[in-house]
Structures are given as C-alpha cells and as structure tokens.
Design a protein around this motif. Sequence first.
Motif, PDB file in Angstrom:
ATOM      1  N   ARG A 211       0.843  -1.198   0.000  1.00  0.00           N
ATOM      2  CA  ARG A 211       0.000   0.000   0.000  1.00  0.00           C
ATOM      3  C   ARG A 211       0.874   1.243   0.000  1.00  0.00           C
ATOM      4  NH1 ARG A 211      -5.129   1.260   0.565  1.00  0.00           N
ATOM      5  NH2 ARG A 211      -5.651  -0.918   0.956  1.00  0.00           N
ATOM      6  N   LEU A 212       0.556   2.164  -0.899  1.00  0.00           N
ATOM      7  CA  LEU A 212       1.248   3.449  -1.014  1.00  0.00           C
ATOM      8  C   LEU A 212       0.324   4.538  -0.498  1.00  0.00           C
ATOM      9  CD1 LEU A 212       3.155   4.761  -4.139  1.00  0.00           C
ATOM     10  CD2 LEU A 212       1.553   6.220  -2.921  1.00  0.00           C
ATOM     11  N   GLN A 213       0.864   5.377   0.377  1.00  0.00           N
ATOM     12  CA  GLN A 213       0.108   6.508   0.895  1.00  0.00           C
ATOM     13  C   GLN A 213       0.988   7.752   0.888  1.00  0.00           C
ATOM     14  OE1 GLN A 213      -1.121   4.929   4.799  1.00  0.00           O
ATOM     15  NE2 GLN A 213      -3.194   4.731   3.978  1.00  0.00           N
ATOM     16  N   THR A 214       0.417   8.870   0.472  1.00  0.00           N
ATOM     17  CA  THR A 214       1.103  10.157   0.499  1.00  0.00           C
ATOM     18  C   THR A 214       0.305  11.119   1.362  1.00  0.00           C
ATOM     19  OG1 THR A 214       2.003   9.819  -1.724  1.00  0.00           O
ATOM     20  CG2 THR A 214       2.011  12.074  -0.862  1.00  0.00           C
ATOM     21  N   ARG A 215       1.012  11.776   2.272  1.00  0.00           N
ATOM     22  CA  ARG A 215       0.393  12.792   3.121  1.00  0.00           C
ATOM     23  C   ARG A 215       1.095  14.124   2.898  1.00  0.00           C
ATOM     24  NH1 ARG A 215      -0.232   8.028   5.865  1.00  0.00           N
ATOM     25  NH2 ARG A 215      -2.257   7.754   6.906  1.00  0.00           N
ATOM     26  N   VAL A 216       0.309  15.192   2.903  1.00  0.00           N
ATOM     27  CA  VAL A 216       0.846  16.547   2.845  1.00  0.00           C
ATOM     28  C   VAL A 216       0.353  17.265   4.092  1.00  0.00           C
ATOM     29  CG1 VAL A 216       0.940  18.721   1.572  1.00  0.00           C
ATOM     30  CG2 VAL A 216       0.884  16.548   0.322  1.00  0.00           C
ATOM     31  N   ASN A 217       1.315  17.693   4.909  1.00  0.00           N
ATOM     32  CA  ASN A 217       0.989  18.323   6.199  1.00  0.00           C
ATOM     33  C   ASN A 217       0.066  17.440   7.030  1.00  0.00           C
ATOM     34  OD1 ASN A 217       2.509  20.586   5.403  1.00  0.00           O
ATOM     35  ND2 ASN A 217       0.730  21.483   4.383  1.00  0.00           N
ATOM     36  N   GLY A 218       0.308  16.124   6.968  1.00  0.00           N
ATOM     37  CA  GLY A 218      -0.459  15.169   7.746  1.00  0.00           C
ATOM     38  C   GLY A 218      -1.762  14.730   7.126  1.00  0.00           C
ATOM     39  N   GLU A 219      -2.212  15.376   6.050  1.00  0.00           N
ATOM     40  CA  GLU A 219      -3.466  15.032   5.387  1.00  0.00           C
ATOM     41  C   GLU A 219      -3.232  13.945   4.342  1.00  0.00           C
ATOM     42  OE1 GLU A 219      -6.811  17.000   2.371  1.00  0.00           O
ATOM     43  OE2 GLU A 219      -5.126  18.210   3.105  1.00  0.00           O
ATOM     44  N   LEU A 220      -3.971  12.849   4.443  1.00  0.00           N
ATOM     45  CA  LEU A 220      -3.840  11.769   3.470  1.00  0.00           C
ATOM     46  C   LEU A 220      -4.354  12.225   2.112  1.00  0.00           C
ATOM     47  CD1 LEU A 220      -3.099   8.785   2.968  1.00  0.00           C
ATOM     48  CD2 LEU A 220      -5.467   8.207   3.569  1.00  0.00           C
ATOM     49  N   PRO A 257      -0.626   7.157  -7.976  1.00  0.00           N
ATOM     50  CA  PRO A 257      -2.083   7.025  -7.922  1.00  0.00           C
ATOM     51  C   PRO A 257      -2.790   8.370  -7.853  1.00  0.00           C
ATOM     52  CG  PRO A 257      -1.141   6.524  -5.783  1.00  0.00           C
ATOM     53  CD  PRO A 257       0.015   6.771  -6.713  1.00  0.00           C
ATOM     54  N   ALA A 258      -4.114   8.330  -7.852  1.00  0.00           N
ATOM     55  CA  ALA A 258      -4.920   9.547  -7.750  1.00  0.00           C
ATOM     56  C   ALA A 258      -4.649  10.249  -6.422  1.00  0.00           C
ATOM     57  CB  ALA A 258      -6.400   9.203  -7.868  1.00  0.00           C
ATOM     58  N   GLY A 259      -4.925  11.567  -6.437  1.00  0.00           N
ATOM     59  CA  GLY A 259      -4.765  12.357  -5.223  1.00  0.00           C
ATOM     60  C   GLY A 259      -3.670  13.394  -5.297  1.00  0.00           C
ATOM     61  N   VAL A 260      -3.071  13.578  -6.483  1.00  0.00           N
ATOM     62  CA  VAL A 260      -2.058  14.620  -6.636  1.00  0.00           C
ATOM     63  C   VAL A 260      -2.733  15.992  -6.633  1.00  0.00           C
ATOM     64  CG1 VAL A 260      -0.461  13.109  -7.843  1.00  0.00           C
ATOM     65  CG2 VAL A 260      -2.124  14.431  -9.154  1.00  0.00           C
ATOM     66  N   GLY A 261      -1.923  17.036  -6.545  1.00  0.00           N
ATOM     67  CA  GLY A 261      -2.464  18.380  -6.391  1.00  0.00           C
ATOM     68  C   GLY A 261      -3.381  18.820  -7.514  1.00  0.00           C
ATOM     69  N   ILE A 262      -3.071  18.410  -8.764  1.00  0.00           N
ATOM     70  CA  ILE A 262      -3.910  18.829  -9.890  1.00  0.00           C
ATOM     71  C   ILE A 262      -5.261  18.137  -9.900  1.00  0.00           C
ATOM     72  CG2 ILE A 262      -2.051  19.552 -11.432  1.00  0.00           C
ATOM     73  CD1 ILE A 262      -2.391  16.779 -12.819  1.00  0.00           C
ATOM     74  N   GLY A 263      -5.445  17.128  -9.064  1.00  0.00           N
ATOM     75  CA  GLY A 263      -6.712  16.438  -9.020  1.00  0.00           C
ATOM     76  C   GLY A 263      -7.785  17.168  -8.229  1.00  0.00           C
ATOM     77  N   PHE A 264      -7.402  18.256  -7.556  1.00  0.00           N
ATOM     78  CA  PHE A 264      -8.352  19.020  -6.749  1.00  0.00           C
ATOM     79  C   PHE A 264      -8.847  20.237  -7.538  1.00  0.00           C
ATOM     80  CE2 PHE A 264      -5.755  16.726  -3.730  1.00  0.00           C
ATOM     81  CZ  PHE A 264      -6.667  16.291  -2.774  1.00  0.00           C
ATOM     82  N   THR A 265      -9.997  20.744  -7.146  1.00  0.00           N
ATOM     83  CA  THR A 265     -10.548  21.963  -7.740  1.00  0.00           C
ATOM     84  C   THR A 265     -10.755  23.001  -6.648  1.00  0.00           C
ATOM     85  OG1 THR A 265     -11.700  20.639  -9.409  1.00  0.00           O
ATOM     86  CG2 THR A 265     -12.411  22.928  -9.131  1.00  0.00           C
ATOM     87  N   LEU A 275       4.930  19.807   4.232  1.00  0.00           N
ATOM     88  CA  LEU A 275       5.650  18.577   4.555  1.00  0.00           C
ATOM     89  C   LEU A 275       5.037  17.423   3.781  1.00  0.00           C
ATOM     90  CD1 LEU A 275       7.862  17.284   6.381  1.00  0.00           C
ATOM     91  CD2 LEU A 275       6.002  16.712   7.972  1.00  0.00           C
ATOM     92  N   MET A 276       5.867  16.746   2.974  1.00  0.00           N
ATOM     93  CA  MET A 276       5.420  15.597   2.183  1.00  0.00           C
ATOM     94  C   MET A 276       5.943  14.317   2.809  1.00  0.00           C
ATOM     95  SD  MET A 276       6.391  17.177  -1.558  1.00  0.00           S
ATOM     96  CE  MET A 276       7.934  17.853  -0.901  1.00  0.00           C
ATOM     97  N   GLU A 277       5.066  13.324   2.953  1.00  0.00           N
ATOM     98  CA  GLU A 277       5.444  12.027   3.501  1.00  0.00           C
ATOM     99  C   GLU A 277       4.858  10.945   2.610  1.00  0.00           C
ATOM    100  OE1 GLU A 277       5.305  12.371   8.218  1.00  0.00           O
ATOM    101  OE2 GLU A 277       3.528  13.248   7.235  1.00  0.00           O
ATOM    102  N   VAL A 278       5.737  10.176   1.963  1.00  0.00           N
ATOM    103  CA  VAL A 278       5.313   9.065   1.111  1.00  0.00           C
ATOM    104  C   VAL A 278       5.702   7.768   1.817  1.00  0.00           C
ATOM    105  CG1 VAL A 278       5.396   8.017  -1.171  1.00  0.00           C
ATOM    106  CG2 VAL A 278       5.761  10.491  -0.929  1.00  0.00           C
TER     107      VAL A 278
END
Length: 291
Positions: A211-220, A257-265, A275-278
């Motif tokens: 399982r791969l998970q990326t968090r930015v400032n603690g947010e999954l 996977p999905a969830g990169v910055g450009i995927g948001f509106t 802070l990035m944590e992969v």
Amino acid sequence: MKLVTFRPHGGATAIGVVDGDEIVPLAADPELPTAMVEFVALGDAGLARARALIGTAPRIPLTDVAIAAPIRPRNNVMCVGKNYYEHAAEFAGSGFDASQKQVIPDEPVIFTKALSSLADPGDPVTVSEDPTESSDYEGELGVVIGAGGRHIREAEAFDHVYGYTIVNDLTVRDLQKRHVQFFIGKSAHTYCPMGPYLVTADDIDDVGALRLQTRVNGELRQDAVVKDLIFDIPRLISAISTAVALEPGDVIATGTPAGVGIGFTPPRFLRPGDLMEVSIDGLGTLTNRAV
C-alpha cells in the motif's frame, strides 16, 4: 535485506545493512564496493557477503548518521506516466495533459528525470524556485534493477528486479504542459527525492499487495495498492527493455495514484513549508519539506 546509503556525521558517504535501529557498514568487508550501484551489480554474491557481516561487524546507530538516497543509478531515473486508472482520469481532466488525448494509454508512457534532480530523504525541495507556483507531489514505488538486459520477457522480468524503494516524482505542472514532453517539468533540482531504503526483492512477499500513501501536512492525499497499476512491473520492464539496455542499479518509478495536487478543484499545489510524507508497506517513509 534493507540496504541504506548513509553519511556518518562529519564522515564520507558509505553503504550498509539496516538491522533494527542500527546500521552494519559494508566497509567492514574491504572487498565490497562503497557505492550502492556497484554493490547491486554484484547480485547474490554481494548479498551473501553482506549477510556474513551482520553477526560480526561493528554497528552504527541510525541516529548517528544522515540517510542519503539509497542509490544513484548510472542512467536517468525512468518513470511511467498515467499508470493508475483514477490518476489517468484526473490528469486527463486537469488541463495539464498536453501529451496525448487518450485517458487510458494503450502502451506505457515512459519518460525520465535527470540525475541532477535526485534528493535525499529529509532534503528540502525548492518549490520557491518555481515561478509558476505549480509544483506537485507524486508518491511512487521505485523498482531497482539487478541483472540488466535488453528484450526482457514479461515472464522473466522479476528475475531482473533487485529490490524496491520510494520515489517522490515531483513535477512543475506548468512546464510539463508547456513543453509537452515531460522531461523539463520533471527534472527540476531536488524534484526526485528517493529512499530512505533499498529493500531487496526477497524481503517482499507480494509487491502487488503493498500500500502506497502520500500525506501533505499530515493530510492523506494518495492511497492505493500496487496491484492497481494499469501496466504491472513485468510489463514495464519488458516495454522499456525493448529499446533501452537496462543496467544494474537502474530505477523505474512505476507511476502515481490519484490524489495529486492537480486532481483538486482548484489545484492544491505545493507551497514553502509543506511537509510531504510518502509511505509504502515495508519500505519506510520518505519525508521531505518544500521550501
């Protein structure tokens, strides 16, 4: 086996085996190389010598060293675009995909990142140098090649896998779109953090289950399993080696996977201080802060 490239405080870069919260330096065997890419080229013979050191060689606490990117390949880091279904859809709908009109590609989309983009775990990522303010994160599984070769068949591809690591395939989205080819937008200085470890393939029972998970400032932000890849690891190795002569130590970043910055509106691009944590099961967590 969990391998690491490290620098003792005030010392030169070295390689070793992580055992618990300590490192067994491979320099204890004077016949072993000091660079990971050369050690990987030794294959099973090198691993056997490393195992022989675990019970006898002196150890260094992990807290006494700085962890570096586990390997510096001889070739550019090879990468795969649009290799998870949901990310392919979010990229196609983002307005930043200028390369082709297919949402789901028929063949793997391959590009590379310059070696000068490599960064160590904990290194700052200089998003403040991006005047477009469109820098984005992409957590990925990295495959490290052991035995090299060309025209590798899918059925034999895992025989060429030495191990796995974590890659953050950072991107300047505006440059990626403007230049159509991904290389410039993917190769900014510090935009390829890697690590913290290189875990050998025999330590991973089922790579597809990771399982791969990326968090930015603690947010999954990203959460997926490797089996969800559109083109799996054997297909990638076979496709790349159709033309490229793979070498020991080459790294293939398998896609994000999905969830990169450009995927948001609107898009949620990186800003100084983020802070990035992969994290990937069994491979640790790659942590870097944007500055």
